[in-house]
Design a protein around this motif. Structure first.
Motif, PDB file in Angstrom:
ATOM      1  N   LEU A 171       0.596  -1.146  -0.494  1.00 20.94           N
ATOM      2  CA  LEU A 171       0.291  -0.253  -0.177  1.00 20.94           C
ATOM      3  C   LEU A 171       0.688   1.433   0.096  1.00 20.94           C
ATOM      4  CD1 LEU A 171      -2.436  -1.301   2.608  1.00 20.94           C
ATOM      5  CD2 LEU A 171      -2.483  -1.758   0.413  1.00 20.94           C
ATOM      6  N   ASP A 172       0.064   2.294  -0.665  1.00 17.38           N
ATOM      7  CA  ASP A 172      -0.109   3.756   0.065  1.00 17.38           C
ATOM      8  C   ASP A 172       2.188   4.408  -0.742  1.00 17.38           C
ATOM      9  OD1 ASP A 172       1.124   5.996   1.456  1.00 17.38           O
ATOM     10  OD2 ASP A 172       1.128   5.496   3.487  1.00 17.38           O
ATOM     11  N   TRP A 173       1.618   4.163  -2.271  1.00 15.70           N
ATOM     12  CA  TRP A 173       2.605   4.324  -3.066  1.00 15.70           C
ATOM     13  C   TRP A 173       2.819   6.077  -3.536  1.00 15.70           C
ATOM     14  CZ3 TRP A 173       5.775   0.071  -5.501  1.00 15.70           C
ATOM     15  CH2 TRP A 173       4.585  -0.609  -5.181  1.00 15.70           C
ATOM     16  N   GLU A 174       2.826   6.998  -2.743  1.00 11.70           N
ATOM     17  CA  GLU A 174       2.732   8.499  -2.583  1.00 11.70           C
ATOM     18  C   GLU A 174       3.883   8.598  -2.974  1.00 11.70           C
ATOM     19  OE1 GLU A 174       2.029  12.887  -0.419  1.00 11.70           O
ATOM     20  OE2 GLU A 174       1.262  10.534   0.419  1.00 11.70           O
ATOM     21  N   LEU A 175       4.914   8.386  -2.819  1.00  7.78           N
ATOM     22  CA  LEU A 175       6.395   8.415  -2.934  1.00  7.78           C
ATOM     23  C   LEU A 175       7.061   8.066  -4.187  1.00  7.78           C
ATOM     24  CD1 LEU A 175       7.484   9.453   0.582  1.00  7.78           C
ATOM     25  CD2 LEU A 175       6.117  10.358  -0.572  1.00  7.78           C
ATOM     26  N   SER A 176       6.408   7.240  -4.805  1.00  4.54           N
ATOM     27  CA  SER A 176       6.934   6.033  -6.177  1.00  4.54           C
ATOM     28  C   SER A 176       7.413   6.859  -7.008  1.00  4.54           C
ATOM     29  CB  SER A 176       5.953   4.985  -6.234  1.00  4.54           C
ATOM     30  OG  SER A 176       4.730   5.309  -6.369  1.00  4.54           O
ATOM     31  N   THR A 177       8.648   6.440  -7.591  1.00  6.94           N
ATOM     32  CA  THR A 177       9.174   6.754  -8.457  1.00  6.94           C
ATOM     33  C   THR A 177      10.038   5.890  -9.350  1.00  6.94           C
ATOM     34  OG1 THR A 177      10.141   8.799  -9.690  1.00  6.94           O
ATOM     35  CG2 THR A 177      10.838   7.786  -7.519  1.00  6.94           C
ATOM     36  N   ILE A 178      10.316   6.475 -10.709  1.00  5.87           N
ATOM     37  CA  ILE A 178      11.649   5.113 -11.125  1.00  5.87           C
ATOM     38  C   ILE A 178      12.692   5.601 -10.543  1.00  5.87           C
ATOM     39  CG2 ILE A 178      12.632   4.733 -13.049  1.00  5.87           C
ATOM     40  CD1 ILE A 178       9.449   3.745 -12.982  1.00  5.87           C
ATOM     41  N   GLY A 179      13.681   5.151  -9.141  1.00  2.00           N
ATOM     42  CA  GLY A 179      14.794   5.823  -9.005  1.00  2.00           C
ATOM     43  C   GLY A 179      15.489   4.856  -8.396  1.00  2.00           C
ATOM     44  N   HIS A 180      16.586   4.866  -7.837  1.00  2.00           N
ATOM     45  CA  HIS A 180      17.158   4.098  -7.581  1.00  2.00           C
ATOM     46  C   HIS A 180      17.028   2.606  -6.412  1.00  2.00           C
ATOM     47  CE1 HIS A 180      21.431   1.914  -6.802  1.00  2.00           C
ATOM     48  NE2 HIS A 180      22.205   2.922  -7.258  1.00  2.00           N
ATOM     49  N   PRO A 181      17.084   0.953  -6.318  1.00  2.00           N
ATOM     50  CA  PRO A 181      16.578   0.316  -6.082  1.00  2.00           C
ATOM     51  C   PRO A 181      17.081   0.599  -4.087  1.00  2.00           C
ATOM     52  CG  PRO A 181      17.544  -0.567  -7.421  1.00  2.00           C
ATOM     53  CD  PRO A 181      17.691   0.453  -7.633  1.00  2.00           C
ATOM     54  N   LEU A 182      17.893   0.651  -4.415  1.00  2.00           N
ATOM     55  CA  LEU A 182      18.803   0.699  -2.758  1.00  2.00           C
ATOM     56  C   LEU A 182      18.767   1.731  -1.856  1.00  2.00           C
ATOM     57  CD1 LEU A 182      22.471   0.360  -3.853  1.00  2.00           C
ATOM     58  CD2 LEU A 182      20.985  -1.300  -3.362  1.00  2.00           C
ATOM     59  N   ALA A 183      17.538   2.834  -2.396  1.00  5.00           N
ATOM     60  CA  ALA A 183      16.868   3.725  -1.749  1.00  5.00           C
ATOM     61  C   ALA A 183      15.976   2.940  -0.908  1.00  5.00           C
ATOM     62  CB  ALA A 183      16.285   4.690  -2.544  1.00  5.00           C
ATOM     63  N   ASP A 184      15.050   1.766  -1.967  1.00  8.25           N
ATOM     64  CA  ASP A 184      14.072   1.218  -0.449  1.00  8.25           C
ATOM     65  C   ASP A 184      14.942   0.612  -0.106  1.00  8.25           C
ATOM     66  OD1 ASP A 184      11.663   2.588  -1.848  1.00  8.25           O
ATOM     67  OD2 ASP A 184      11.539   1.071  -3.448  1.00  8.25           O
ATOM     68  N   LEU A 185      15.664  -0.607  -0.261  1.00  5.28           N
ATOM     69  CA  LEU A 185      16.613  -1.200   0.185  1.00  5.28           C
ATOM     70  C   LEU A 185      16.761  -0.960   1.772  1.00  5.28           C
ATOM     71  CD1 LEU A 185      16.762  -4.155   0.881  1.00  5.28           C
ATOM     72  CD2 LEU A 185      19.652  -4.056  -0.305  1.00  5.28           C
ATOM     73  N   SER A 186      17.917  -0.450   2.062  1.00  2.44           N
ATOM     74  CA  SER A 186      17.784   1.262   2.947  1.00  2.44           C
ATOM     75  C   SER A 186      16.754   1.088   3.829  1.00  2.44           C
ATOM     76  CB  SER A 186      19.283   1.957   2.642  1.00  2.44           C
ATOM     77  OG  SER A 186      18.221   3.261   1.784  1.00  2.44           O
ATOM     78  N   TYR A 187      15.385   2.435   3.135  1.00  5.69           N
ATOM     79  CA  TYR A 187      14.562   2.633   4.081  1.00  5.69           C
ATOM     80  C   TYR A 187      14.110   1.554   4.865  1.00  5.69           C
ATOM     81  CZ  TYR A 187      10.738   5.476   5.112  1.00  5.69           C
ATOM     82  OH  TYR A 187       9.753   6.178   6.131  1.00  5.69           O
ATOM     83  N   LEU A 188      13.562  -0.030   4.099  1.00  5.62           N
ATOM     84  CA  LEU A 188      13.277  -1.019   4.746  1.00  5.62           C
ATOM     85  C   LEU A 188      14.037  -1.503   6.039  1.00  5.62           C
ATOM     86  CD1 LEU A 188      11.459  -3.261   5.099  1.00  5.62           C
ATOM     87  CD2 LEU A 188      13.075  -4.788   3.054  1.00  5.62           C
ATOM     88  N   CYS A 189      15.409  -1.440   5.946  1.00  2.00           N
ATOM     89  CA  CYS A 189      16.671  -1.960   6.871  1.00  2.00           C
ATOM     90  C   CYS A 189      16.778  -0.652   7.897  1.00  2.00           C
ATOM     91  CB  CYS A 189      17.871  -2.765   6.277  1.00  2.00           C
ATOM     92  SG  CYS A 189      18.028  -3.659   5.324  1.00  2.00           S
ATOM     93  N   LEU A 190      15.736   0.043   8.073  1.00  2.00           N
ATOM     94  CA  LEU A 190      15.955   1.567   9.123  1.00  2.00           C
ATOM     95  C   LEU A 190      15.983   0.807  10.096  1.00  2.00           C
ATOM     96  CD1 LEU A 190      16.326   4.695   7.838  1.00  2.00           C
ATOM     97  CD2 LEU A 190      13.854   5.190   9.059  1.00  2.00           C
ATOM     98  N   HIS A 191      15.169   0.562  10.624  1.00  3.58           N
ATOM     99  CA  HIS A 191      14.502   0.382  12.300  1.00  3.58           C
ATOM    100  C   HIS A 191      15.834  -0.820  12.841  1.00  3.58           C
ATOM    101  CE1 HIS A 191      13.683  -3.104  10.068  1.00  3.58           C
ATOM    102  NE2 HIS A 191      13.456  -4.420  10.839  1.00  3.58           N
ATOM    103  N   TYR A 192      16.991  -1.047  11.808  1.00  5.68           N
ATOM    104  CA  TYR A 192      18.385  -1.628  12.504  1.00  5.68           C
ATOM    105  C   TYR A 192      18.606  -0.665  13.626  1.00  5.68           C
ATOM    106  CZ  TYR A 192      16.911  -6.271   9.998  1.00  5.68           C
ATOM    107  OH  TYR A 192      16.296  -7.358  10.421  1.00  5.68           O
ATOM    108  N   ARG A 193      19.039   0.607  12.862  1.00  7.61           N
ATOM    109  CA  ARG A 193      19.714   1.634  12.985  1.00  7.61           C
ATOM    110  C   ARG A 193      18.880   2.862  13.635  1.00  7.61           C
ATOM    111  NH1 ARG A 193      25.025   1.027  10.281  1.00  7.61           N
ATOM    112  NH2 ARG A 193      24.715  -0.614   9.236  1.00  7.61           N
ATOM    113  N   LEU A 194      17.919   3.047  14.265  1.00 11.40           N
ATOM    114  CA  LEU A 194      17.287   3.654  14.568  1.00 11.40           C
ATOM    115  C   LEU A 194      17.721   4.307  16.154  1.00 11.40           C
ATOM    116  CD1 LEU A 194      13.404   3.298  13.329  1.00 11.40           C
ATOM    117  CD2 LEU A 194      14.897   5.545  13.380  1.00 11.40           C
ATOM    118  N   PRO A 195      18.000   5.377  17.235  1.00 16.31           N
ATOM    119  CA  PRO A 195      17.990   5.403  18.114  1.00 16.31           C
ATOM    120  C   PRO A 195      17.122   4.415  18.880  1.00 16.31           C
ATOM    121  CG  PRO A 195      17.946   7.892  16.799  1.00 16.31           C
ATOM    122  CD  PRO A 195      17.809   6.092  16.033  1.00 16.31           C
TER     123      PRO A 195
END
Length: 369
Positions: free
Chosen positions: A247-271
């Motif tokens: 769901l929630d495709w408001e920010l979707s575009t054609i772009g670099h796939p690793l930007a999605d992967l890093s966002y998915l893994c964000l919670h490993y490094r959140l304070p």
């Protein structure tokens, strides 16, 4: 978002309420318009508003037969430039549905703001679980690794879609994605400041912006980039650890796939001092390295290049999104009653600080993982 028909032992239910006062619209006008594509709507439509989303107001529509649909529209008030692009959401989901990717079926789009006061679209409701916490608190511990891998597998499937063949030519410009996105979110941050207290500390956000401007020159790749790919934007099967719809495709575009992967893994490094943040590995999820290895295996990569740069960008974008939420809360047009301007502005600052720590730790080097 979609609702849930799962019990409390298997996941969290999506919460719906009476439409918030500033998001109400003419339900009879909606029913008349919708009856052109769904004749049963002419008999009346029950409208409830989903809670939990921070951007485009989202509503559950129930017809007299019990059939359910979901409506998304722009929020009220003055909006930031290029934000709340529901026309893009509709286009990309329609294209991905045709490509066999798990999204809800699109029903209709309305560009006539005279109907309910803004553009909107209607899509099928997908019954399942909504699991907002990245650490998967509501999910049985034994199912968490499988669900985590289902997430990264679904992301890999998205990035393997031939976006040109799917009809998404012109949906975005893959060249210079990171630099362009950094500039875009920096502009959103500046625009949001006008609705926030003048004495807020933006130093970490500004430093991270400048660092990304200097270090974001990575090699271009192109894929459909979701932009907010995380567990809370998935419809999970009622009883199994698998993804039914994204769901929630408001920010979707054609772009670099690793930007999605890093966002998915964000919670490993959140304070860990942020409310609700838990250590994913302690919670029973795979490690960050295991998630990256899984993604590489599913996409045919040898390794993930420039990982710290993409992580720093994920933190910057996340902080910018949260700052926008804080600004909308201050202005009174946020899409959920749970938003709080002061708390969300503090959260944005802490996220930016964490991103700056990752960037500083590079010491001028850009290693691979």
């Amino acid at each position: 978002m979609a609702g849930s028909e799962a019990g409390p032992s298997t996941g969290a239910e999506a919460v719906t309420v009476e439409p918030l006062p500033n998001h109400r619209f003419d339900e009879a006008a909606l029913a008349r318009w919708l009856s052109e594509v769904l004749p049963e709507a002419g008999q009346g439509v029950q409208v409830r508003q989903f809670q939990g989303g921070m951007s485009n107001p989202t509503f559950l529509l129930t017809l007299p037969s019990g059939r359910r649909y979901v409506l998304r529209k722009k929020p009220p008030g003055v909006l930031l430039s290029k934000a709340h692009a529901i026309d893009r959401e509709y286009r990309v989901m329609q294209a991905l549905d045709g490509a066999g990717f798990p999204v809800p079926r699109m029903v209709a789009y309305c560009a006539d703001s005279a109907v309910i006061g803004s553009d909107f679209f209607v899509m099928d409701h997908v019954a399942g679980r909504i699991v907002p916490p990245a650490a998967m608190g509501p999910v049985a511990r034994a199912d968490r690794p499988a669900l985590a891998y289902a997430l990264v597998d679904t992301l890999a499937q998205l990035h393997r879609v031939d976006w040109r063949a799917a009809g998404l030519e012109g949906f975005g410009r893959p060249e210079g994605y990171l630099a362009r996105q950094t500039a875009r979110w920096a502009a959103q941050c500046e625009a949001a400041k006008s609705d926030l207290p003048a004495d807020l500390d933006y130093s970490a956000m500004d430093w991270l912006r400048d660092w990304l401007t200097e270090n974001g020159g990575v090699a271009d790749e192109s894929a459909v980039a979701h932009g907010d790919f995380r567990l809370g934007n998935m419809v999970v099967h009622p009883t199994e650890p698998r993804i039914l719809a994204v769901l929630d495709w408001e920010l979707s575009t054609i772009g670099h796939p690793l930007a999605d992967l890093s966002y998915l893994c964000l919670h490993y490094r959140l304070p860990r001092d942020l409310p609700g943040v838990r250590d994913p590995v302690v919670a029973g999820l795979p490690t960050e390295a295991q998630m990256l290895a899984r993604y590489c295996a599913r996409t045919g990569r040898d390794r993930v290049e420039n990982w710290p740069v993409f992580l720093a960008f994920a933190f910057f974008r996340s902080a910018a999104i949260m700052q926008g939420v804080a600004a909308r809360a201050a202005a009174g047009n946020v899409s959920t009653a749970s938003a709080d301007a002061e708390r969300d502005a503090w959260r944005a600052r802490r996220i930016a600080e964490a991103g700056a720590e990752i960037a500083r730790a590079m010491d001028g080097a850009v290693p691979s993982v």
